[in-house]
Write a protein that holds these residues in place. Structure first.
Motif: not given
Length: 244
Positions: A37-60
């Motif tokens: 998730l830190h790697t994902v944050c670094a990408r968004i900080e370098a190229d700002p985009k909206l973020l949708l965060l969810t979980g696979r299956g029945d639970h977050f």
């Protein structure tokens, strides 16, 4: 592209969709997931985009991985391993939305609190049972949850072990909307579609000012002054006037 083992990443034109991908473990948060998730944050900080965060299956996310958590020491706590990531998510430049189904407990709840807006299914359950395991919710719940639902409800959750079901989460303002199971990601995309129609710089400055502590009228004035001089503002207002 980085190969992720605990996440699925989908980069779209105006947003990044991150799915926690450990469904057999109720998407329990591990050190590896934190690093990814830190790697994902670094990408968004370098190229700002909206973020949708969810979980696979029945639970977050059913919480932090207890096996790893049991092995953590005082020095690990002082390093703020989870808190540092969740604070970073909270500081991302553009709006973030958590689409929550099933359990969002412990660290999973704190991860959802770090997002700007939450959408839940009828099965969603938010809670912080950490004191029952001999620890506290120390990855942002102590300061985020009171801001989101008020001090009284926050103490019911953090001290009383109260679980907020979807109805209570909606009533207390923790979530924007409650939808049927399986439709929460689509609902989050519809929300992000609406957000994406706004001016990116206006969103970014609004989030920065709203998240700043205390009252800050001069910061509002300065941010507005910057926006007043943008071509985007002129073009959008011209289009509005010509349409009417």
């Amino acid at each position: 592209m980085t190969a992720f083992t605990t996440l699925e990443l989908d980069e779209l034109g105006d947003r990044v969709v991150v799915t926690l991908d450990r469904p057999a473990q109720r998407n329990a948060i591990t050190a590896e997931m934190i690093a990814e998730l830190h790697t994902v944050c670094a990408r968004i900080e370098a190229d700002p985009k909206l973020l949708l965060l969810t979980g696979r299956g029945d639970h977050f996310a059913g919480g932090a991985d207890i096996g790893q958590l049991r092995a953590r020491t005082r020095d690990d706590a002082l390093a703020g391993i989870n808190r540092t990531l969740f604070d970073r998510i909270g500081r991302l430049p553009l709006p973030t939305v958590a689409a929550v189904s099933g359990f969002a407990l412990g660290g999973g709840a704190e991860l959802s609190y770090a997002c700007d807006i939450r959408i839940a299914t009828t099965t969603a359950r938010f809670g912080n049972p950490e004191p029952g395991l001999g620890i506290m919710a120390a990855a942002g719940a102590s300061y985020r949850l009171p801001q989101l639902v008020g001090m009284s409800v926050a103490k019911q959750v953090l001290l009383g072990g109260h679980i907020l079901d979807a109805e209570a989460a909606l009533r207390t303002g923790l979530v924007l909307d409650v939808v049927e199971p399986g439709s929460h990601v689509d609902a989050a995309h519809r929300l992000l579609d609406r957000i994406a129609r706004s001016a990116p710089l206006a969103l970014r400055l609004t989030k920065t000012v709203v998240d700043s502590p205390g009252t800050h009228p001069f910061a509002d004035d300065i941010a507005q002054a910057v926006l007043f001089e943008t071509t985007d503002k002129h073009d959008r207002m011209t289009a509005f006037l010509e349409k009417t």
